[in-house]
Write a protein that holds these residues in place. Structure first.
Motif: not given
Length: 235
Positions: A8-9, A12, A16, A169-171, A173-174
């Protein structure tokens, strides 16, 4: 820097990195040839035809470890697919690109493992694809499966100098495709009723999306929304 070890990491991090590389190429900040020279051994970026997935540009050094002659690959890519790649992997990649990138939401990325046939000493690569601004070429970021955890961390240091993108980036991607549309319209100054008319949804639905976005993005000021939209090419 925390070492990246889980799948998962890795996904991600690669997504990015792909986003940041995509920005550099779209804005003509760097050429793909120069970018490859700055990446760790065992990784590269490539350009492929958006419809056939056949290569338009590949960094020569990357293919040294599977003894593929670059000229042969570019002149006869169908033979390369048959001779070197694990059966079915290329077709699966083509399906994912077609359904998730070409027909999907703006900024969509596809990640998959490309395995090699048993006679190749290397097990394969982890690849992330995205569509460049020209919409005629796919950007591919490839990392050898043998050293993916080490290379991914090195690539983070080599490419992710944009801290804002790294931490947010996680925001991005969500977000759903609809939420990205609404961010774009909000950043352009549209009011709730105007957004509803543009997207054929009710004003109440727009207001609910705005509440969800405020929570997801953790922003309170309009200027913060503008910064987020600009950073992730939504405007």
């Amino acid at each position: 820097m925390k070492k990246i070890v889980t799948e998962k990491e890795i996904i991600a991090a690669l997504e990015r990195q792909t986003f940041l590389i995509e920005q550099k190429l779209n804005r003509e900040i760097i050429k793909v040839q120069d970018l490859n020279q700055n990446l760790p051994k065992g990784s590269m970026v490539s350009l492929s035809d958006v419809h056939t997935l056949l290569p338009r540009y590949i960094y020569e050094d990357f293919y040294d470890f599977i003894s593929v002659n670059l000229n042969d690959l570019l002149q006869n890519p169908a033979n390369y697919v048959q001779k070197y790649l694990n059966p079915g992997d290329f077709e699966r990649a083509a399906y994912l690109v077609n359904t998730q990138i070409l027909r999907g939401a703006k900024g969509q990325k596809v990640s998959f493992i490309q395995r090699f046939r048993p006679h190749i000493s290397q097990p394969g690569t982890f690849t992330t694809n995205s569509l460049l601004k020209s919409k005629q070429e796919l950007l591919g970021v490839h990392v050898s499966l043998k050293t993916i955890d080490v290379i991914t961390n090195k690539m983070l240091r080599a490419i992710e100098e944009t801290l804002y993108v790294r931490y947010n980036y996680h925001k991005f991607a969500s977000l759903t495709p609809r939420e990205k549309e609404i961010i774009t319209l909000l950043a352009l100054g549209y009011q709730n009723n105007e957004i509803g008319e543009q997207l054929f949804i009710s004003k109440a639905t727009v207001e609910q999306h705005r509440k969800n976005l405020k929570r997801k993005l953790e922003i309170r000021r309009f200027v913060d929304l503008i910064r987020f939209a600009q950073a992730f090419d939504l405007i």
